[in-house]
Design a protein around this motif. Structure first.
Motif, PDB file in Angstrom:
ATOM      1  N   THR A   1      -2.700   1.376   4.512  1.00 50.35           N
ATOM      2  CA  THR A   1      -3.477   2.488   3.973  1.00 50.35           C
ATOM      3  C   THR A   1      -4.306   3.097   5.097  1.00 50.35           C
ATOM      4  OG1 THR A   1      -5.144   3.151   2.345  1.00 50.35           O
ATOM      5  CG2 THR A   1      -5.420   0.983   3.345  1.00 50.35           C
ATOM      6  N   ARG A   2      -4.605   4.371   4.951  1.00 52.41           N
ATOM      7  CA  ARG A   2      -5.542   5.029   5.865  1.00 52.41           C
ATOM      8  C   ARG A   2      -6.671   5.666   5.067  1.00 52.41           C
ATOM      9  NH1 ARG A   2      -0.611   5.073   8.165  1.00 52.41           N
ATOM     10  NH2 ARG A   2      -0.399   4.869  10.430  1.00 52.41           N
ATOM     11  N   SER A   3      -6.887   5.129   3.890  1.00 52.46           N
ATOM     12  CA  SER A   3      -7.966   5.613   3.030  1.00 52.46           C
ATOM     13  C   SER A   3      -9.270   4.920   3.425  1.00 52.46           C
ATOM     14  CB  SER A   3      -7.638   5.314   1.560  1.00 52.46           C
ATOM     15  OG  SER A   3      -8.795   5.419   0.759  1.00 52.46           O
ATOM     16  N   GLN A   4     -10.280   5.704   3.731  1.00 52.68           N
ATOM     17  CA  GLN A   4     -11.570   5.143   4.130  1.00 52.68           C
ATOM     18  C   GLN A   4     -12.179   4.288   3.017  1.00 52.68           C
ATOM     19  OE1 GLN A   4     -13.496   5.490   6.987  1.00 52.68           O
ATOM     20  NE2 GLN A   4     -11.968   6.671   8.140  1.00 52.68           N
ATOM     21  N   SER A   5     -12.057   4.739   1.785  1.00 58.37           N
ATOM     22  CA  SER A   5     -12.664   3.997   0.682  1.00 58.37           C
ATOM     23  C   SER A   5     -11.956   2.660   0.454  1.00 58.37           C
ATOM     24  CB  SER A   5     -12.647   4.836  -0.599  1.00 58.37           C
ATOM     25  OG  SER A   5     -11.311   5.178  -0.951  1.00 58.37           O
ATOM     26  N   LYS A   6     -10.610   2.679   0.492  1.00 56.35           N
ATOM     27  CA  LYS A   6      -9.876   1.426   0.325  1.00 56.35           C
ATOM     28  C   LYS A   6     -10.134   0.480   1.503  1.00 56.35           C
ATOM     29  CE  LYS A   6      -6.056   3.227  -2.472  1.00 56.35           C
ATOM     30  NZ  LYS A   6      -4.579   3.466  -2.521  1.00 56.35           N
ATOM     31  N   ALA A   7     -10.219   1.074   2.702  1.00 54.55           N
ATOM     32  CA  ALA A   7     -10.471   0.254   3.886  1.00 54.55           C
ATOM     33  C   ALA A   7     -11.842  -0.415   3.796  1.00 54.55           C
ATOM     34  CB  ALA A   7     -10.377   1.113   5.139  1.00 54.55           C
ATOM     35  N   ARG A   8     -12.829   0.320   3.290  1.00 54.48           N
ATOM     36  CA  ARG A   8     -14.170  -0.255   3.151  1.00 54.48           C
ATOM     37  C   ARG A   8     -14.148  -1.449   2.210  1.00 54.48           C
ATOM     38  NH1 ARG A   8     -18.744   0.180   5.732  1.00 54.48           N
ATOM     39  NH2 ARG A   8     -19.964   0.365   3.837  1.00 54.48           N
TER      40      ARG A   8
END
Length: 426
Positions: A362-369
């Motif tokens: 993933t490159r989603s900031q929210s999922k990465a957080r």
């Protein structure tokens, strides 16, 4: 070797001025054990890996003692002594975190299938051996010549019955006795040959090496719990990358990791083997730098090719159904546990490392957080880097996660969601 000796062998005695071992490099606790045994009238010798490593100007990992005192007599001399083992009765003398292992001289193993309560053999394999002998018999029943050297605390000489000093000089690993008989007595000796050759950077004597490929299947009779201990010694000694090449060369790896071995053979690109070897090289670097390592990460890497072979298309596709991955993990683990036992304290973190791999796609900031706060995130991220290095994952994805962490170092992980209180009526 397989029969009791009828003629005594004259040992080579190396006096103090002709070897490099100094008491200043021997553990104070080992010296205390040696001197107390000597004062009590018993023979007392530093033996095995300690003598070998000191002779090579290496720092021994531990110090073992051999004596003509029985385990019960050793226990009578040391209040801090515990007797352990049924297969081989040993005395452990405890000094805080350090344990000095004291073994009574063992007798040679006869070839006529002698069995009693103290010695049990089955199909040539030693199941129990507590028949005591003298120092000559003890030396000749040890596995390799370089492990059959005795440092005598009485006069500080080295006693050599098997030509071990010459083999140290030649940097050669050689079994004592007939190799096929010795491997049949204990098939784990084949693994030890590979491990010591890698550890010491020695060449395995041809007569010692030749029987290994045709006798490797004897490892199938070794209990999985014992093989777990041997695997840790093989791959967590700082020479894992060389060790796996030797294990595969001699046909031993398939009896430790059968599914992984098949997956490596069925991979024309070589990417899976590159992944495993890179993981081992990284583990070696950490061990040699004195940094901590966990068997969970090591086993996760060793089994990953077997898991990939179970997946559709034999790869971890983006958006893969988590149930498919879980099924592949379960099948690989079940097959592996029939050969090498893996305690749950390691297998559970392994599952978490594996299950996080598709979530890292993933490159989603929210999922990465959210993933950033997972207790296995760091291990899973390191695992992703290895996959990318070997061509088993997108290098751009690994780079994205590296940059994300660099920009998020000072940011705290997301707080867990607050639980809503439910109003309760009286």
């Amino acid at each position: 070797m397989s029969q009791l000796q009828t003629q005594s062998i004259e040992p080579t005695i190396v006096p103090r001025d002709r070897h490099v071992i100094s008491r200043s490099r021997i553990s104070d606790h080992a010296l205390k054990v040696l001197y107390r045994l000597k004062t009590a009238g018993y023979g007392a010798y530093l033996v095995g890996g300690g003598v070998r490593d000191l002779s090579l100007n290496r720092d021994p990992k531990d110090f073992d003692v051999a004596t003509d005192a029985t385990p019960e007599q050793v226990k009578a001399l040391f209040r801090n002594c515990r007797l352990i083992g049924r297969r081989f009765r040993l005395a452990h003398v405890h000094f805080g975190p350090e344990i000095i292992e004291v073994a009574t001289f063992r007798a040679l193993t006869p070839s006529d299938g002698e069995q009693n309560n103290d010695r049990v053999m089955e199909d040539g394999m030693i199941l129990r051996d507590n028949v005591y002998g003298d120092i000559e018999e003890d030396a000749l029943r040890r596995d390799f010549t370089v492990n059959a050297l005795y440092y005598n605390i009485a006069d500080f000489s080295i006693v050599d019955y098997a030509g071990g000093m010459a083999d140290l000089e030649a940097r050669q690993l050689r079994l004592i006795g007939e190799p096929e008989v010795r491997y049949r007595e204990d098939p784990v000796r084949m693994l030890r040959a590979v491990r010591f050759a890698a550890k010491l950077d020695f060449v395995i004597d041809p007569a010692t090496a030749d029987p290994i490929p045709r006798m490797a299947d004897l490892l199938a009779d070794i209990p999985p719990a014992r093989l777990f201990d041997e695997v840790l010694k093989l791959f967590m000694g700082g020479q894992g990358a060389q060790t796996i090449d030797a294990l595969r060369h001699y046909g031993l790896f398939r009896y430790l990791f059968p599914a992984t071995d098949s997956a490596l053979d069925d991979d024309p690109s070589g990417a899976r083997l590159a992944f495993v070897k890179q993981a081992l090289a990284n583990t070696d670097a950490r061990i040699n730098d004195g940094r901590p390592v966990t068997p969970a990460f090591l086993f996760a890497a060793l089994l990953w090719p077997a898991i990939m072979a179970q997946l559709p298309g034999e790869q971890l596709a983006p958006g893969i159904d988590p149930e498919l991955l879980e099924q592949a993990v379960t099948e690989a683990l079940e097959r592996q546990l029939r050969r090498v036992a893996i305690p749950k304290r390691f297998s559970l973190p392994m599952r978490e490392i594996w299950s996080l791999q598709p979530r890292l796609d993933t490159r989603s900031q929210s999922k990465a957080r959210r993933l950033f706060g997972h207790p296995r995130f760091r291990a899973a991220y390191d695992f992703l880097l290895l996959r990318a290095e070997a061509g088993l994952a997108d290098p751009a994805l690994a780079q994205w996660w590296t940059e994300f962490q660099a920009s998020s170092d000072d940011a705290p992980p997301p707080a867990p969601p607050r639980r809503r209180r439910r109003n309760r009526s009286r």
